[in-house]
Write a protein that holds these residues in place. Structure first.
Motif, PDB file in Angstrom:
ATOM      1  N   LYS A  26     -12.820  -4.609  -3.649  1.00  0.00           N
ATOM      2  CA  LYS A  26     -11.871  -3.989  -4.585  1.00  0.00           C
ATOM      3  C   LYS A  26     -11.256  -5.015  -5.527  1.00  0.00           C
ATOM      4  O   LYS A  26     -10.788  -4.675  -6.600  1.00  0.00           O
ATOM      5  CB  LYS A  26     -10.746  -3.268  -3.837  1.00  0.00           C
ATOM      6  CG  LYS A  26     -11.211  -2.205  -2.888  1.00  0.00           C
ATOM      7  CD  LYS A  26     -11.742  -1.022  -3.654  1.00  0.00           C
ATOM      8  CE  LYS A  26     -12.164   0.072  -2.684  1.00  0.00           C
ATOM      9  NZ  LYS A  26     -12.755   1.193  -3.379  1.00  0.00           N
ATOM     10  N   LEU A  27     -11.212  -6.248  -5.115  1.00  0.00           N
ATOM     11  CA  LEU A  27     -10.622  -7.324  -5.912  1.00  0.00           C
ATOM     12  C   LEU A  27     -11.731  -8.311  -6.247  1.00  0.00           C
ATOM     13  O   LEU A  27     -12.183  -9.067  -5.383  1.00  0.00           O
ATOM     14  CB  LEU A  27      -9.501  -8.003  -5.115  1.00  0.00           C
ATOM     15  CG  LEU A  27      -8.682  -9.053  -5.831  1.00  0.00           C
ATOM     16  CD1 LEU A  27      -7.935  -8.436  -7.011  1.00  0.00           C
ATOM     17  CD2 LEU A  27      -7.680  -9.677  -4.881  1.00  0.00           C
ATOM     18  N   VAL A  28     -12.179  -8.253  -7.477  1.00  0.00           N
ATOM     19  CA  VAL A  28     -13.293  -9.091  -7.910  1.00  0.00           C
ATOM     20  C   VAL A  28     -12.738 -10.232  -8.758  1.00  0.00           C
ATOM     21  O   VAL A  28     -11.970  -9.996  -9.695  1.00  0.00           O
ATOM     22  CB  VAL A  28     -14.314  -8.262  -8.724  1.00  0.00           C
ATOM     23  CG1 VAL A  28     -15.464  -9.125  -9.183  1.00  0.00           C
ATOM     24  CG2 VAL A  28     -14.803  -7.086  -7.895  1.00  0.00           C
ATOM     25  N   HIS A  29     -13.099 -11.435  -8.420  1.00  0.00           N
ATOM     26  CA  HIS A  29     -12.615 -12.598  -9.160  1.00  0.00           C
ATOM     27  C   HIS A  29     -13.554 -12.898 -10.327  1.00  0.00           C
ATOM     28  O   HIS A  29     -14.768 -12.793 -10.197  1.00  0.00           O
ATOM     29  CB  HIS A  29     -12.516 -13.812  -8.244  1.00  0.00           C
ATOM     30  CG  HIS A  29     -11.493 -13.649  -7.170  1.00  0.00           C
ATOM     31  ND1 HIS A  29     -10.145 -13.588  -7.436  1.00  0.00           N
ATOM     32  CD2 HIS A  29     -11.602 -13.495  -5.835  1.00  0.00           C
ATOM     33  CE1 HIS A  29      -9.477 -13.427  -6.328  1.00  0.00           C
ATOM     34  NE2 HIS A  29     -10.346 -13.359  -5.321  1.00  0.00           N
ATOM     35  N   PRO A  30     -12.994 -13.296 -11.457  1.00  0.00           N
ATOM     36  CA  PRO A  30     -13.802 -13.531 -12.647  1.00  0.00           C
ATOM     37  C   PRO A  30     -14.618 -14.819 -12.579  1.00  0.00           C
ATOM     38  O   PRO A  30     -14.311 -15.731 -11.813  1.00  0.00           O
ATOM     39  CB  PRO A  30     -12.761 -13.620 -13.765  1.00  0.00           C
ATOM     40  CG  PRO A  30     -11.517 -14.066 -13.092  1.00  0.00           C
ATOM     41  CD  PRO A  30     -11.564 -13.483 -11.703  1.00  0.00           C
ATOM     42  N   VAL A  31     -15.642 -14.851 -13.412  1.00  0.00           N
ATOM     43  CA  VAL A  31     -16.430 -16.058 -13.642  1.00  0.00           C
ATOM     44  C   VAL A  31     -16.053 -16.502 -15.057  1.00  0.00           C
ATOM     45  O   VAL A  31     -16.232 -15.746 -16.015  1.00  0.00           O
ATOM     46  CB  VAL A  31     -17.943 -15.779 -13.536  1.00  0.00           C
ATOM     47  CG1 VAL A  31     -18.735 -17.038 -13.836  1.00  0.00           C
ATOM     48  CG2 VAL A  31     -18.287 -15.222 -12.161  1.00  0.00           C
ATOM     49  N   MET A  73      -9.404   7.561   0.136  1.00  0.00           N
ATOM     50  CA  MET A  73      -9.525   6.953   1.461  1.00  0.00           C
ATOM     51  C   MET A  73     -10.363   5.680   1.317  1.00  0.00           C
ATOM     52  O   MET A  73     -11.459   5.712   0.763  1.00  0.00           O
ATOM     53  CB  MET A  73     -10.213   7.933   2.412  1.00  0.00           C
ATOM     54  CG  MET A  73     -10.204   7.456   3.818  1.00  0.00           C
ATOM     55  SD  MET A  73      -8.510   7.374   4.367  1.00  0.00           S
ATOM     56  CE  MET A  73      -8.665   8.019   5.973  1.00  0.00           C
ATOM     57  N   GLY A  74      -9.837   4.566   1.755  1.00  0.00           N
ATOM     58  CA  GLY A  74     -10.532   3.289   1.602  1.00  0.00           C
ATOM     59  C   GLY A  74     -10.353   2.682   0.227  1.00  0.00           C
ATOM     60  O   GLY A  74     -10.937   1.642  -0.081  1.00  0.00           O
ATOM     61  N   GLY A  75      -9.528   3.310  -0.612  1.00  0.00           N
ATOM     62  CA  GLY A  75      -9.252   2.792  -1.949  1.00  0.00           C
ATOM     63  C   GLY A  75      -8.232   1.666  -1.901  1.00  0.00           C
ATOM     64  O   GLY A  75      -7.714   1.308  -0.833  1.00  0.00           O
ATOM     65  N   GLY A  76      -7.915   1.127  -3.053  1.00  0.00           N
ATOM     66  CA  GLY A  76      -7.007  -0.016  -3.137  1.00  0.00           C
ATOM     67  C   GLY A  76      -5.651   0.235  -2.513  1.00  0.00           C
ATOM     68  O   GLY A  76      -5.182  -0.559  -1.696  1.00  0.00           O
ATOM     69  N   LEU A 136      -5.722  -0.928  -8.783  1.00  0.00           N
ATOM     70  CA  LEU A 136      -5.753  -0.841  -7.317  1.00  0.00           C
ATOM     71  C   LEU A 136      -4.732   0.170  -6.804  1.00  0.00           C
ATOM     72  O   LEU A 136      -4.962   0.854  -5.818  1.00  0.00           O
ATOM     73  CB  LEU A 136      -5.480  -2.201  -6.687  1.00  0.00           C
ATOM     74  CG  LEU A 136      -6.565  -3.246  -6.855  1.00  0.00           C
ATOM     75  CD1 LEU A 136      -6.098  -4.589  -6.348  1.00  0.00           C
ATOM     76  CD2 LEU A 136      -7.827  -2.816  -6.141  1.00  0.00           C
ATOM     77  N   PHE A 137      -3.596   0.259  -7.462  1.00  0.00           N
ATOM     78  CA  PHE A 137      -2.538   1.156  -7.020  1.00  0.00           C
ATOM     79  C   PHE A 137      -2.815   2.605  -7.414  1.00  0.00           C
ATOM     80  O   PHE A 137      -2.253   3.521  -6.829  1.00  0.00           O
ATOM     81  CB  PHE A 137      -1.187   0.687  -7.569  1.00  0.00           C
ATOM     82  CG  PHE A 137      -0.802  -0.665  -7.056  1.00  0.00           C
ATOM     83  CD1 PHE A 137      -0.197  -0.805  -5.821  1.00  0.00           C
ATOM     84  CD2 PHE A 137      -1.081  -1.811  -7.786  1.00  0.00           C
ATOM     85  CE1 PHE A 137       0.139  -2.061  -5.326  1.00  0.00           C
ATOM     86  CE2 PHE A 137      -0.748  -3.067  -7.305  1.00  0.00           C
ATOM     87  CZ  PHE A 137      -0.139  -3.188  -6.076  1.00  0.00           C
ATOM     88  N   TRP A 138      -3.674   2.796  -8.401  1.00  0.00           N
ATOM     89  CA  TRP A 138      -4.027   4.164  -8.816  1.00  0.00           C
ATOM     90  C   TRP A 138      -5.147   4.738  -7.963  1.00  0.00           C
ATOM     91  O   TRP A 138      -5.366   5.948  -7.946  1.00  0.00           O
ATOM     92  CB  TRP A 138      -4.427   4.179 -10.291  1.00  0.00           C
ATOM     93  CG  TRP A 138      -3.244   4.020 -11.184  1.00  0.00           C
ATOM     94  CD1 TRP A 138      -2.850   2.881 -11.827  1.00  0.00           C
ATOM     95  CD2 TRP A 138      -2.272   5.007 -11.492  1.00  0.00           C
ATOM     96  NE1 TRP A 138      -1.688   3.109 -12.523  1.00  0.00           N
ATOM     97  CE2 TRP A 138      -1.316   4.410 -12.341  1.00  0.00           C
ATOM     98  CE3 TRP A 138      -2.110   6.341 -11.140  1.00  0.00           C
ATOM     99  CZ2 TRP A 138      -0.223   5.109 -12.835  1.00  0.00           C
ATOM    100  CZ3 TRP A 138      -1.020   7.027 -11.648  1.00  0.00           C
ATOM    101  CH2 TRP A 138      -0.094   6.409 -12.479  1.00  0.00           C
TER     102      TRP A 138
END
Length: 133
Positions: free
Chosen positions: A84-89, A28-31, A22-24
């Motif tokens: 941008k932040l996807v939670h695992p299954v 625009m509109g990125g993490g 996310l920090f990399w």
């Protein structure tokens, strides 16, 4: 701030660490852009100086350590809503459920759910499979 392994035990389950990717993402509109926007909005809402984020957030030495936890929650929400932040299954393997007591497996399930993951009973639907060592 004391998050992760250094956190007070009762506060450890409130947050998960953000993925480094996310920090990399500086587009625009990125993490990173979304994180900065949310931090600036948080500061404006509370009337904090925009001159120095670190100095502003750490100026109240007498305040509780988690006084800005809301900022981190808002950042998580913004990243999640933007995809941008996807939670695992998560799938707990049969080997794991046989190797551990049921109470321990339930504890692992509770931790996963508290961090926003979902748990499935079908391995084919899982993005992560937990197996015993």
């Amino acid at each position: 701030l004391h998050l992760g392994r250094d956190a007070v035990r009762s506060k450890r389950m409130e947050m998960v660490r953000l993925p480094n990717s996310l920090f990399w993402d500086r587009s625009m509109g990125g993490g990173l852009c979304l994180i900065c926007q949310e931090a600036l909005a948080y500061m404006r809402k509370r009337g904090y100086s925009l001159e120095g984020l670190e100095k502003t957030l750490h100026k109240d030495v007498g305040q509780p350590v988690f006084q800005h936890m809301r900022l981190f929650q808002e950042i998580h929400g913004r990243l999640r809503d933007a995809g941008k932040l996807v939670h695992p299954v998560i799938y707990f393997s049969e080997d794991l459920t046989r190797a551990l007591p049921p109470k321990r497996v339930d504890n692992l399930r509770t931790i996963a759910l508290a961090h926003g993951a979902s748990v499935t009973s079908q391995m084919g639907r899982a993005s992560h499979v937990v197996v015993p060592d």
